[in-house]
Design a protein around this motif. Structure first.
Motif, short mmCIF file in Angstrom:
data_model
loop_
_atom_site.label_atom_id
_atom_site.label_comp_id
_atom_site.label_asym_id
_atom_site.label_seq_id
_atom_site.Cartn_x
_atom_site.Cartn_y
_atom_site.Cartn_z
N TRP A 100 -1.23 0.71 7.66
CA TRP A 100 -0.85 0.95 6.10
C TRP A 100 -1.55 -0.41 5.59
O TRP A 100 -0.87 -1.57 5.84
CB TRP A 100 0.47 1.23 5.66
CG TRP A 100 1.01 2.47 6.33
CD1 TRP A 100 2.43 2.67 6.66
CD2 TRP A 100 0.32 3.76 6.38
NE1 TRP A 100 2.44 4.00 7.19
CE2 TRP A 100 1.47 4.50 6.89
CE3 TRP A 100 -0.97 4.28 6.07
CZ2 TRP A 100 1.03 6.04 7.21
CZ3 TRP A 100 -1.05 5.49 6.59
CH2 TRP A 100 -0.06 6.26 7.00
N VAL A 106 -2.54 4.68 1.09
CA VAL A 106 -1.55 5.33 1.63
C VAL A 106 -1.08 6.70 0.89
O VAL A 106 -0.85 7.87 1.11
CB VAL A 106 -0.10 4.75 1.79
CG1 VAL A 106 1.11 5.42 2.30
CG2 VAL A 106 -0.38 3.48 2.72
N CYS A 125 4.36 7.33 5.61
CA CYS A 125 3.83 7.05 3.99
C CYS A 125 4.91 6.79 3.28
O CYS A 125 4.79 5.51 2.45
CB CYS A 125 3.06 8.21 3.55
SG CYS A 125 1.34 8.43 4.42
#
Length: 441
Positions: A100, A106, A125
Protein backbone atom coordinates in the motif's frame (compact mmCIF):
# COMPACT_ATOMS: atom_id res chain seq x y z
CA UNK A 1 5.88 -13.00 -6.61
CA UNK A 2 4.58 -16.29 -5.26
CA UNK A 3 2.30 -17.55 -2.58
CA UNK A 4 2.58 -21.01 -1.11
CA UNK A 5 -0.78 -22.74 -1.13
CA UNK A 6 -1.95 -24.81 1.82
CA UNK A 7 -3.34 -27.59 -0.36
CA UNK A 8 -0.28 -28.14 -2.51
CA UNK A 9 3.48 -27.95 -2.47
CA UNK A 10 3.40 -26.16 -5.79
CA UNK A 11 3.99 -22.43 -6.08
CA UNK A 12 1.93 -20.56 -8.62
CA UNK A 13 2.77 -17.23 -10.21
CA UNK A 14 0.37 -14.72 -11.70
CA UNK A 15 0.29 -15.14 -15.50
CA UNK A 16 2.22 -18.44 -15.40
CA UNK A 17 1.15 -20.06 -18.67
CA UNK A 18 2.57 -23.45 -17.76
CA UNK A 19 0.40 -23.93 -14.66
CA UNK A 20 -2.64 -21.67 -15.17
CA UNK A 21 -6.02 -23.33 -15.65
CA UNK A 22 -8.32 -20.27 -15.86
CA UNK A 23 -8.22 -17.22 -18.11
CA UNK A 24 -9.80 -13.99 -16.97
CA UNK A 25 -10.99 -11.49 -19.56
CA UNK A 26 -11.26 -7.75 -18.75
CA UNK A 27 -11.81 -4.73 -20.94
CA UNK A 28 -9.15 -2.02 -20.68
CA UNK A 29 -9.63 1.74 -20.71
CA UNK A 30 -10.00 1.71 -24.48
CA UNK A 31 -12.69 -0.94 -24.31
CA UNK A 32 -10.42 -3.60 -25.80
CA UNK A 33 -10.27 -7.04 -24.16
CA UNK A 34 -7.22 -8.18 -22.19
CA UNK A 35 -6.60 -11.76 -21.00
CA UNK A 36 -4.92 -12.84 -17.78
CA UNK A 37 -3.75 -16.35 -16.94
CA UNK A 38 -4.72 -17.35 -13.40
CA UNK A 39 -5.21 -20.36 -11.13
CA UNK A 40 -8.61 -21.56 -10.01
CA UNK A 41 -7.32 -22.71 -6.60
CA UNK A 42 -6.09 -19.20 -5.77
CA UNK A 43 -9.20 -17.54 -7.17
CA UNK A 44 -11.42 -19.81 -5.07
CA UNK A 45 -9.46 -19.21 -1.87
CA UNK A 46 -9.15 -15.44 -2.23
CA UNK A 47 -12.47 -14.48 -3.87
CA UNK A 48 -15.97 -15.59 -3.00
CA UNK A 49 -17.12 -14.13 -6.32
CA UNK A 50 -14.83 -16.44 -8.31
CA UNK A 51 -15.49 -19.38 -6.00
CA UNK A 52 -19.25 -19.12 -6.58
CA UNK A 53 -18.79 -18.57 -10.30
CA UNK A 54 -16.47 -21.53 -10.77
CA UNK A 55 -18.87 -23.76 -8.82
CA UNK A 56 -21.89 -22.51 -10.73
CA UNK A 57 -20.21 -23.20 -14.08
CA UNK A 58 -19.15 -26.68 -12.96
CA UNK A 59 -15.50 -25.74 -13.15
CA UNK A 60 -14.57 -27.57 -10.01
CA UNK A 61 -11.59 -29.21 -11.68
CA UNK A 62 -10.49 -27.04 -14.63
CA UNK A 63 -7.76 -28.57 -16.79
CA UNK A 64 -4.65 -26.91 -18.13
CA UNK A 65 -5.79 -27.75 -21.64
CA UNK A 66 -9.23 -26.15 -21.42
CA UNK A 67 -8.02 -22.73 -20.22
CA UNK A 68 -11.58 -21.93 -19.12
CA UNK A 69 -12.30 -18.25 -19.83
CA UNK A 70 -14.23 -16.08 -17.36
CA UNK A 71 -15.51 -12.64 -18.26
CA UNK A 72 -14.90 -10.23 -15.38
CA UNK A 73 -17.36 -7.30 -15.40
CA UNK A 74 -15.55 -4.07 -14.62
CA UNK A 75 -15.83 -0.49 -15.76
CA UNK A 76 -13.06 0.64 -18.09
CA UNK A 77 -12.17 3.36 -15.55
CA UNK A 78 -11.53 0.66 -12.94
CA UNK A 79 -9.39 -1.55 -15.20
CA UNK A 80 -6.03 -0.78 -13.53
CA UNK A 81 -7.50 -1.39 -10.08
CA UNK A 82 -8.77 -4.85 -11.08
CA UNK A 83 -5.42 -5.77 -12.59
CA UNK A 84 -3.61 -4.70 -9.41
CA UNK A 85 -6.08 -6.73 -7.36
CA UNK A 86 -5.51 -9.88 -9.42
CA UNK A 87 -1.75 -9.59 -8.82
CA UNK A 88 -2.33 -9.10 -5.08
CA UNK A 89 -4.23 -12.39 -4.91
CA UNK A 90 -0.88 -14.13 -5.30
CA UNK A 91 0.87 -12.34 -2.43
CA UNK A 92 1.07 -13.18 1.26
CA UNK A 93 -0.92 -11.01 3.67
CA UNK A 94 2.27 -9.31 4.84
CA UNK A 95 3.34 -8.53 1.27
CA UNK A 96 -0.11 -7.16 0.49
CA UNK A 97 0.08 -4.81 3.47
CA UNK A 98 3.57 -3.67 2.46
CA UNK A 99 2.36 -2.81 -1.04
CA UNK A 100 0.00 0.00 0.00
CA UNK A 101 1.37 3.41 -0.99
CA UNK A 102 -1.48 5.95 -1.24
CA UNK A 103 -5.06 6.47 -0.15
CA UNK A 104 -6.50 6.86 -3.66
CA UNK A 105 -4.67 3.78 -4.95
CA UNK A 106 -5.91 1.65 -2.05
CA UNK A 107 -9.43 3.00 -2.48
CA UNK A 108 -9.41 1.86 -6.11
CA UNK A 109 -8.26 -1.62 -5.12
CA UNK A 110 -10.83 -1.71 -2.31
CA UNK A 111 -13.63 -0.98 -4.79
CA UNK A 112 -12.47 -3.86 -6.95
CA UNK A 113 -11.98 -6.11 -3.94
CA UNK A 114 -15.51 -5.42 -2.70
CA UNK A 115 -16.93 -6.21 -6.13
CA UNK A 116 -15.04 -9.51 -6.34
CA UNK A 117 -15.64 -10.29 -2.64
CA UNK A 118 -11.96 -10.64 -1.72
CA UNK A 119 -12.44 -10.44 2.02
CA UNK A 120 -8.81 -10.69 3.12
CA UNK A 121 -7.60 -7.96 0.77
CA UNK A 122 -10.61 -5.76 1.59
CA UNK A 123 -9.72 -6.02 5.27
CA UNK A 124 -6.10 -5.10 4.53
CA UNK A 125 -7.30 -2.05 2.58
CA UNK A 126 -9.56 -1.00 5.45
CA UNK A 127 -6.76 -1.41 7.99
CA UNK A 128 -4.50 0.83 5.90
CA UNK A 129 -7.13 3.51 5.25
CA UNK A 130 -8.13 3.65 8.90
CA UNK A 131 -4.53 4.29 9.95
CA UNK A 132 -3.46 7.07 7.55
CA UNK A 133 -4.49 10.73 7.09
CA UNK A 134 -7.10 11.62 4.46
CA UNK A 135 -7.56 14.69 2.34
CA UNK A 136 -11.03 16.16 1.81
CA UNK A 137 -11.43 14.64 -1.65
CA UNK A 138 -10.19 11.28 -0.39
CA UNK A 139 -12.63 11.35 2.50
CA UNK A 140 -15.56 11.84 0.13
CA UNK A 141 -14.47 8.73 -1.79
CA UNK A 142 -14.07 6.77 1.45
CA UNK A 143 -17.63 7.70 2.44
CA UNK A 144 -18.92 6.26 -0.84
CA UNK A 145 -16.97 3.01 -0.48
CA UNK A 146 -17.71 2.59 3.23
CA UNK A 147 -21.44 2.60 2.52
CA UNK A 148 -20.99 -0.65 0.52
CA UNK A 149 -18.91 -2.55 3.07
CA UNK A 150 -21.22 -3.50 5.91
CA UNK A 151 -19.84 -4.33 9.39
CA UNK A 152 -16.26 -4.45 8.09
CA UNK A 153 -16.39 -0.68 7.63
CA UNK A 154 -16.66 0.05 11.37
CA UNK A 155 -13.05 1.28 11.71
CA UNK A 156 -13.67 3.77 8.89
CA UNK A 157 -17.12 4.73 10.18
CA UNK A 158 -15.57 5.54 13.57
CA UNK A 159 -13.48 8.22 11.86
CA UNK A 160 -16.26 9.46 9.60
CA UNK A 161 -19.09 9.84 12.08
CA UNK A 162 -19.40 13.07 14.10
CA UNK A 163 -18.19 13.16 17.68
CA UNK A 164 -20.88 13.00 20.36
CA UNK A 165 -22.07 16.18 22.05
CA UNK A 166 -19.91 15.81 25.17
CA UNK A 167 -16.74 15.21 23.18
CA UNK A 168 -17.50 18.20 20.96
CA UNK A 169 -18.19 20.39 24.00
CA UNK A 170 -14.89 19.36 25.60
CA UNK A 171 -12.97 20.26 22.43
CA UNK A 172 -14.80 23.59 22.19
CA UNK A 173 -14.05 24.52 25.79
CA UNK A 174 -10.39 23.50 25.44
CA UNK A 175 -10.12 25.59 22.27
CA UNK A 176 -11.77 28.51 24.06
CA UNK A 177 -9.16 28.35 26.83
CA UNK A 178 -6.35 28.30 24.25
CA UNK A 179 -7.98 31.20 22.42
CA UNK A 180 -7.97 33.35 25.54
CA UNK A 181 -4.55 32.34 26.90
CA UNK A 182 -2.37 35.18 28.16
CA UNK A 183 1.30 35.02 29.11
CA UNK A 184 3.38 31.93 28.30
CA UNK A 185 7.00 30.82 28.24
CA UNK A 186 6.82 29.96 24.53
CA UNK A 187 5.30 33.01 22.76
CA UNK A 188 5.73 31.98 19.07
CA UNK A 189 4.17 28.57 19.65
CA UNK A 190 1.44 30.00 21.87
CA UNK A 191 0.60 32.76 19.38
CA UNK A 192 0.14 30.26 16.55
CA UNK A 193 -1.93 27.92 18.71
CA UNK A 194 -4.00 30.83 20.03
CA UNK A 195 -4.74 32.11 16.53
CA UNK A 196 -5.70 28.65 15.34
CA UNK A 197 -7.92 28.11 18.40
CA UNK A 198 -9.70 31.43 17.82
CA UNK A 199 -10.35 30.53 14.18
CA UNK A 200 -11.75 27.12 15.08
CA UNK A 201 -13.95 28.47 17.88
CA UNK A 202 -15.44 30.91 15.38
CA UNK A 203 -15.92 28.08 12.88
CA UNK A 204 -17.60 25.84 15.46
CA UNK A 205 -20.05 28.66 16.26
CA UNK A 206 -20.68 29.46 12.59
CA UNK A 207 -24.36 29.41 11.77
CA UNK A 208 -25.31 27.34 8.74
CA UNK A 209 -28.09 25.08 7.55
CA UNK A 210 -26.68 22.09 9.41
CA UNK A 211 -27.20 21.11 13.03
CA UNK A 212 -25.07 23.35 15.29
CA UNK A 213 -21.75 21.77 16.13
CA UNK A 214 -21.82 23.01 19.73
CA UNK A 215 -24.89 23.02 21.95
CA UNK A 216 -24.83 26.17 24.06
CA UNK A 217 -25.82 24.90 27.49
CA UNK A 218 -25.23 26.33 30.97
CA UNK A 219 -21.82 24.64 31.25
CA UNK A 220 -20.63 26.34 28.07
CA UNK A 221 -21.98 29.73 29.15
CA UNK A 222 -20.35 29.38 32.54
CA UNK A 223 -16.96 28.62 30.97
CA UNK A 224 -17.33 31.49 28.50
CA UNK A 225 -18.18 33.84 31.37
CA UNK A 226 -15.06 32.67 33.18
CA UNK A 227 -12.89 33.37 30.12
CA UNK A 228 -14.48 36.79 29.71
CA UNK A 229 -13.81 37.64 33.35
CA UNK A 230 -10.18 36.53 33.04
CA UNK A 231 -9.66 38.72 29.97
CA UNK A 232 -11.08 41.80 31.69
CA UNK A 233 -9.02 41.06 34.78
CA UNK A 234 -5.95 40.85 32.55
CA UNK A 235 -6.92 44.17 30.95
CA UNK A 236 -7.20 45.85 34.36
CA UNK A 237 -3.85 44.37 35.42
CA UNK A 238 -2.21 45.54 32.21
CA UNK A 239 -3.55 49.06 32.69
CA UNK A 240 -2.13 49.15 36.23
CA UNK A 241 1.24 47.91 34.96
CA UNK A 242 1.35 50.25 31.96
CA UNK A 243 3.24 53.13 33.57
CA UNK A 244 6.17 51.00 34.73
CA UNK A 245 6.10 49.00 31.49
CA UNK A 246 6.14 52.18 29.42
CA UNK A 247 9.26 53.42 31.21
CA UNK A 248 11.09 50.16 30.43
CA UNK A 249 9.96 49.81 26.80
CA UNK A 250 7.20 51.94 25.23
CA UNK A 251 6.92 49.56 22.25
CA UNK A 252 6.56 46.45 24.42
CA UNK A 253 4.01 48.22 26.64
CA UNK A 254 1.93 49.25 23.64
CA UNK A 255 2.08 45.75 22.15
CA UNK A 256 1.00 44.10 25.40
CA UNK A 257 -1.99 46.42 25.87
CA UNK A 258 -2.93 46.11 22.19
CA UNK A 259 -2.89 42.31 22.42
CA UNK A 260 -5.10 42.35 25.50
CA UNK A 261 -7.58 44.65 23.75
CA UNK A 262 -7.48 42.36 20.71
CA UNK A 263 -8.53 39.48 22.98
CA UNK A 264 -11.37 41.62 24.33
CA UNK A 265 -12.45 42.43 20.77
CA UNK A 266 -12.31 38.76 19.77
CA UNK A 267 -14.63 37.88 22.64
CA UNK A 268 -17.01 40.58 21.46
CA UNK A 269 -17.13 38.86 18.06
CA UNK A 270 -18.15 35.43 19.38
CA UNK A 271 -20.45 36.46 22.24
CA UNK A 272 -23.39 37.47 20.00
CA UNK A 273 -23.43 33.89 18.67
CA UNK A 274 -23.72 32.70 22.26
CA UNK A 275 -26.38 35.32 23.11
CA UNK A 276 -24.05 36.66 25.81
CA UNK A 277 -23.33 40.17 24.54
CA UNK A 278 -24.89 41.66 27.66
CA UNK A 279 -21.99 40.31 29.76
CA UNK A 280 -19.47 41.96 27.45
CA UNK A 281 -21.23 45.33 27.45
CA UNK A 282 -21.54 45.26 31.24
CA UNK A 283 -17.83 44.51 31.71
CA UNK A 284 -16.77 47.11 29.14
CA UNK A 285 -18.96 49.76 30.76
CA UNK A 286 -17.47 49.00 34.20
CA UNK A 287 -13.86 49.26 33.04
CA UNK A 288 -14.36 52.23 30.68
CA UNK A 289 -13.41 54.96 33.15
CA UNK A 290 -10.28 53.05 34.14
CA UNK A 291 -9.28 52.59 30.48
CA UNK A 292 -9.77 56.25 29.57
CA UNK A 293 -8.20 57.46 32.79
CA UNK A 294 -4.99 55.67 31.84
CA UNK A 295 -4.87 56.09 28.08
CA UNK A 296 -5.71 59.80 28.13
CA UNK A 297 -2.73 60.59 30.37
CA UNK A 298 -0.68 63.30 28.67
CA UNK A 299 2.44 61.10 28.56
CA UNK A 300 0.68 58.96 25.92
CA UNK A 301 -0.54 61.91 23.80
CA UNK A 302 1.81 61.22 20.91
CA UNK A 303 1.97 57.43 21.06
CA UNK A 304 -0.13 54.28 21.50
CA UNK A 305 -1.98 54.85 18.20
CA UNK A 306 -2.69 51.15 17.73
CA UNK A 307 -4.26 51.03 21.19
CA UNK A 308 -6.30 54.20 20.63
CA UNK A 309 -7.69 52.89 17.35
CA UNK A 310 -8.45 49.50 18.90
CA UNK A 311 -10.38 51.19 21.73
CA UNK A 312 -12.72 52.76 19.18
CA UNK A 313 -13.21 49.40 17.49
CA UNK A 314 -14.03 47.62 20.76
CA UNK A 315 -16.33 50.41 21.90
CA UNK A 316 -18.04 50.21 18.52
CA UNK A 317 -19.07 46.62 19.34
CA UNK A 318 -20.71 47.78 22.57
CA UNK A 319 -22.37 50.78 20.90
CA UNK A 320 -23.79 48.51 18.21
CA UNK A 321 -25.27 46.16 20.81
CA UNK A 322 -26.77 48.99 22.88
CA UNK A 323 -27.84 51.20 19.98
CA UNK A 324 -29.75 48.50 18.12
CA UNK A 325 -31.32 46.91 21.18
CA UNK A 326 -29.59 43.52 21.33
CA UNK A 327 -28.47 44.54 24.83
CA UNK A 328 -31.06 46.40 26.90
CA UNK A 329 -29.69 48.80 29.52
CA UNK A 330 -31.58 51.24 31.76
CA UNK A 331 -31.60 54.84 30.58
CA UNK A 332 -28.99 56.17 33.05
CA UNK A 333 -26.54 53.45 31.96
CA UNK A 334 -27.05 54.24 28.26
CA UNK A 335 -26.60 57.96 28.85
CA UNK A 336 -23.49 57.39 30.95
CA UNK A 337 -21.92 55.05 28.39
CA UNK A 338 -22.49 57.51 25.56
CA UNK A 339 -21.19 60.49 27.53
CA UNK A 340 -18.12 58.44 28.51
CA UNK A 341 -17.08 57.40 25.01
CA UNK A 342 -18.46 60.04 22.67
CA UNK A 343 -15.86 62.69 23.62
CA UNK A 344 -13.03 60.18 23.18
CA UNK A 345 -14.23 59.06 19.75
CA UNK A 346 -14.79 62.65 18.68
CA UNK A 347 -11.25 63.58 19.76
CA UNK A 348 -9.23 60.57 18.54
CA UNK A 349 -10.85 59.81 15.18
CA UNK A 350 -9.78 63.15 13.55
CA UNK A 351 -6.23 62.71 14.86
CA UNK A 352 -5.98 59.27 13.31
CA UNK A 353 -7.37 60.65 10.04
CA UNK A 354 -4.87 63.49 9.97
CA UNK A 355 -1.98 61.11 10.57
CA UNK A 356 -3.14 59.04 7.60
CA UNK A 357 -3.14 62.19 5.45
CA UNK A 358 0.34 63.14 6.63
CA UNK A 359 1.75 59.65 6.15
CA UNK A 360 0.26 57.17 3.69
CA UNK A 361 2.04 54.33 5.47
CA UNK A 362 0.38 55.09 8.83
CA UNK A 363 -0.99 51.64 9.78
CA UNK A 364 -3.88 52.62 12.02
CA UNK A 365 -6.37 54.10 9.58
CA UNK A 366 -9.97 53.62 10.71
CA UNK A 367 -12.01 51.43 8.39
CA UNK A 368 -14.74 53.45 6.65
CA UNK A 369 -17.40 50.76 7.12
CA UNK A 370 -16.54 50.51 10.80
CA UNK A 371 -16.83 54.30 11.21
CA UNK A 372 -20.16 54.31 9.43
CA UNK A 373 -21.46 51.50 11.64
CA UNK A 374 -20.36 53.31 14.80
CA UNK A 375 -22.00 56.52 13.59
CA UNK A 376 -25.25 54.67 12.89
CA UNK A 377 -25.18 52.97 16.31
CA UNK A 378 -24.61 56.28 18.10
CA UNK A 379 -27.50 57.89 16.18
CA UNK A 380 -29.78 54.99 17.08
CA UNK A 381 -28.70 55.14 20.71
CA UNK A 382 -29.30 58.90 20.95
CA UNK A 383 -32.80 58.60 19.45
CA UNK A 384 -33.75 55.98 22.04
CA UNK A 385 -33.00 58.32 24.97
CA UNK A 386 -35.47 60.64 26.74
CA UNK A 387 -35.95 63.96 24.94
CA UNK A 388 -34.02 66.03 27.48
CA UNK A 389 -31.01 63.70 27.34
CA UNK A 390 -31.12 63.84 23.55
CA UNK A 391 -31.17 67.64 23.76
CA UNK A 392 -28.11 67.73 26.05
CA UNK A 393 -26.09 65.43 23.78
CA UNK A 394 -27.09 67.20 20.57
CA UNK A 395 -26.39 70.65 22.02
CA UNK A 396 -22.91 69.53 23.11
CA UNK A 397 -22.32 67.92 19.69
CA UNK A 398 -23.17 71.17 17.86
CA UNK A 399 -20.94 73.25 20.15
CA UNK A 400 -17.99 70.99 19.36
CA UNK A 401 -18.86 70.41 15.71
CA UNK A 402 -16.26 72.91 14.55
CA UNK A 403 -13.55 70.77 16.14
CA UNK A 404 -14.78 67.47 14.69
CA UNK A 405 -17.49 66.50 12.24
CA UNK A 406 -17.44 62.89 13.44
CA UNK A 407 -19.76 61.43 14.35
CA UNK A 408 -22.35 63.16 12.19
CA UNK A 409 -25.51 63.37 14.29
CA UNK A 410 -27.48 65.47 11.78
CA UNK A 411 -30.06 62.72 11.34
CA UNK A 412 -30.61 62.48 15.08
CA UNK A 413 -30.90 66.27 15.29
CA UNK A 414 -33.53 66.39 12.53
CA UNK A 415 -35.57 63.60 14.12
CA UNK A 416 -35.33 65.25 17.54
CA UNK A 417 -36.63 68.57 16.13
CA UNK A 418 -39.56 66.84 14.42
CA UNK A 419 -40.43 64.81 17.51
CA UNK A 420 -40.13 67.84 19.80
CA UNK A 421 -42.61 69.79 17.69
CA UNK A 422 -44.93 66.80 17.40
CA UNK A 423 -44.85 66.27 21.15
CA UNK A 424 -45.59 69.96 21.75
CA UNK A 425 -48.53 69.85 19.35
CA UNK A 426 -49.84 66.69 21.02
CA UNK A 427 -49.69 68.42 24.42
CA UNK A 428 -51.61 71.44 23.15
CA UNK A 429 -54.35 69.26 21.68
CA UNK A 430 -54.74 67.40 24.96
CA UNK A 431 -54.95 70.66 26.90
CA UNK A 432 -57.57 72.10 24.52
CA UNK A 433 -59.67 68.99 24.97
CA UNK A 434 -59.36 69.20 28.74
CA UNK A 435 -57.72 65.83 29.05
CA UNK A 436 -56.19 66.10 32.50
CA UNK A 437 -55.22 62.44 32.44
CA UNK A 438 -52.74 63.02 29.63
CA UNK A 439 -49.12 62.52 30.49
CA UNK A 440 -47.37 65.85 30.93
CA UNK A 441 -44.97 66.39 28.05
Amino acid sequence: MHMEQSSSAESYGFGDQATSDVTLRLKNRDGKPEWFLCHSSILRRQSKYFSDLLTKNNLSNPSLESKNCIEVPCKSSEYENYVKLLKLLYLSEESVSDSWDSVMSVLGILRASVALECRSISQSCINYLEAVPWGEEEEEEIVKVASTLGPEAQPLIARLKPADLNATKNVFLSALHCATTVGCSFPPFTDDLKKSAQEQVEYMLLEDEDTPLVVIDEDVKSEVNGCLSRIFTTLATTLDWLLSGFKQSPEAAEQRLFQTLSDVEWMSNILPKLEMMEEFVSNWAIISDHVLGVIQDEKYNSTFWSVKAKLIEVTGKALDAIGYGSVVLPTPSRVQFLKTWLPYIREVKPVLDSKCVEDNSFPHKMDSDLCQNIEGAITSLVLALPSNDQADILADWMKRNEQSSYPDLSEAFEVWCYRAKTAKRRLMVNLDEGDNSAVSL
